[in-house]
Design a protein around this motif. Sequence first.
Motif, PDB file in Angstrom:
ATOM      1  N   GLY A 150     -18.358 -69.114   8.275  1.00  0.00           N
ATOM      2  CA  GLY A 150     -17.552 -70.020   9.085  1.00  0.00           C
ATOM      3  C   GLY A 150     -17.304 -69.543  10.487  1.00  0.00           C
TER       4      GLY A 150
ATOM      5  N   THR B 171     -18.227 -75.392   1.330  1.00  0.00           N
ATOM      6  CA  THR B 171     -18.095 -76.205   2.539  1.00  0.00           C
ATOM      7  C   THR B 171     -17.021 -75.610   3.425  1.00  0.00           C
ATOM      8  OG1 THR B 171     -16.492 -77.685   1.475  1.00  0.00           O
ATOM      9  CG2 THR B 171     -18.821 -78.338   1.408  1.00  0.00           C
ATOM     10  N   LEU B 172     -17.112 -75.919   4.704  1.00  0.00           N
ATOM     11  CA  LEU B 172     -16.130 -75.442   5.666  1.00  0.00           C
ATOM     12  C   LEU B 172     -15.047 -76.487   5.889  1.00  0.00           C
ATOM     13  CD1 LEU B 172     -18.452 -73.829   8.378  1.00  0.00           C
ATOM     14  CD2 LEU B 172     -17.287 -72.711   6.453  1.00  0.00           C
TER      15      LEU B 172
ATOM     16  N   ILE C 164     -13.218 -78.292   8.327  1.00  0.00           N
ATOM     17  CA  ILE C 164     -13.460 -78.527   9.749  1.00  0.00           C
ATOM     18  C   ILE C 164     -12.477 -79.549  10.310  1.00  0.00           C
ATOM     19  CG2 ILE C 164     -15.914 -78.018   9.482  1.00  0.00           C
ATOM     20  CD1 ILE C 164     -16.298 -81.140   9.885  1.00  0.00           C
TER      21      ILE C 164
ATOM     22  N   ASN D  52     -15.789 -80.454  14.015  1.00  0.00           N
ATOM     23  CA  ASN D  52     -16.662 -79.336  14.387  1.00  0.00           C
ATOM     24  C   ASN D  52     -18.092 -79.660  13.977  1.00  0.00           C
ATOM     25  OD1 ASN D  52     -13.886 -77.845  13.288  1.00  0.00           O
ATOM     26  ND2 ASN D  52     -14.658 -77.054  15.240  1.00  0.00           N
TER      27      ASN D  52
ATOM     28  N   GLN E 184     -22.087 -77.206   7.753  1.00  0.00           N
ATOM     29  CA  GLN E 184     -20.817 -77.336   7.025  1.00  0.00           C
ATOM     30  C   GLN E 184     -20.930 -77.208   5.515  1.00  0.00           C
ATOM     31  OE1 GLN E 184     -20.878 -81.044   8.717  1.00  0.00           O
ATOM     32  NE2 GLN E 184     -19.698 -80.578  10.553  1.00  0.00           N
TER      33      GLN E 184
ATOM     34  N   GLY F   8     -25.470 -80.113   7.716  1.00  0.00           N
ATOM     35  CA  GLY F   8     -24.404 -80.495   8.632  1.00  0.00           C
ATOM     36  C   GLY F   8     -24.193 -81.994   8.567  1.00  0.00           C
TER      37      GLY F   8
ATOM     38  N   THR G 162     -17.189 -86.763   2.832  1.00  0.00           N
ATOM     39  CA  THR G 162     -16.886 -86.491   4.227  1.00  0.00           C
ATOM     40  C   THR G 162     -15.995 -87.618   4.741  1.00  0.00           C
ATOM     41  OG1 THR G 162     -18.907 -87.625   4.973  1.00  0.00           O
ATOM     42  CG2 THR G 162     -19.028 -85.238   4.639  1.00  0.00           C
TER      43      THR G 162
END
Length: 386
Positions: A63, A85-86, A88, A91, A95, A111, A132
Amino acid sequence: MRRTLPASVSLLAATLLALCLSDSRPAAAQSWPMYQVDPSHTGYMPVSLAPGQFYVRWSKGIGVVAGGNLSVNPVAAGDGMVYATLKIYFNDVTQLFALRTTDGSTLWSKGFGDVFSVNPPAYVNGIVYLQTGNHTPDTWLWAFDGGSGTKHFQVPHTAQWERYYAPTVVEGRVYVNGGYYGGMYGFNGLIGNQLWFSGLPQYDEWTPAVDALRAYAYVGEYVPGLYIKKLVDGTDAQPVAFIPDPDFEWNGWSMNQAPVIGGAGEVLAINGGAGRLIAFDPVAGTIAWQLKDRYTGQPSVAGGRIYVVNNGGLSVLDESSHTLLWSWMPPQPPVSGTRAITQPMIVTDTHVLVSTEDTVYAIDLTTHVALWSFAAANAKLAIADG
């Protein structure tokens, strides 16, 4: 002297740090499919741990971005892979990561662009599912092949600016939080078509609990309580039943938990604003019992016991009588900070694993003593693949 997890423990810290810790014995627990491991969200893994043999297998930063490090969401794992997963906030970076549990190497990554949220994954039957969030019409449920990263489907659902927990996946169905003004969806897990939607009060950071007959959601204002969707062949044939929670006290627009289906069929939830632990009876349509103290966070259930955070420490209750059996309090930090359990707990056959803002502990279920600790800030835990 710090000891370091066993054949079957993986740990991914809630920063950029990923840690797998294990010994050399075969893993008894092979997968961590979704939030709190199973559709009931019990947090229980049938494995025996040996803290004296724990050691760090690998760590990996995933990350790292300009201006600081992103946090890692809770992970899913299985079949020799861990999916991360990040967390975010608009960003546009890589990811989603598929990492080998043997050495932390990246098999594939994705991503999703400059979106509001990329949320925790689930991994079931070789497929990675995640949501998402970027307001309607740019909020999606995704499905990827776990081995290759090939996209199976990408289907939209309504939302505003939401963060979600991992999808709950049961028998080819995917159940998620969603809706422009709040709600719960059911999708076909193979082709992605929407099966049904039920509107609920709007909260983020939760996911349904699901058994063979029903999907459950515990949400608050403006009509707080347990919402129960009866499942009939995946169709929307049955309306949502409701058990009101008249004592609910608001504590923000994130639930920060999922309901838990207990061993006796009760559905457990915590109203952190009021410090209440609640057991709903979905058959009778009533609150079976509730305790008020300083309960917070996510309960876990195993072997007729309820593991819950109370006053910052671990309380273990008898599931039938809901009386206190034993408790444990984290040690006071040497410099600063609070001694409170901050993340969901994993219960095994021998130990309960808990995380504070700076340390992970393995507490022996017989002696009620922490036999191992590891320095990791607000660590989110999973057990899989050794």
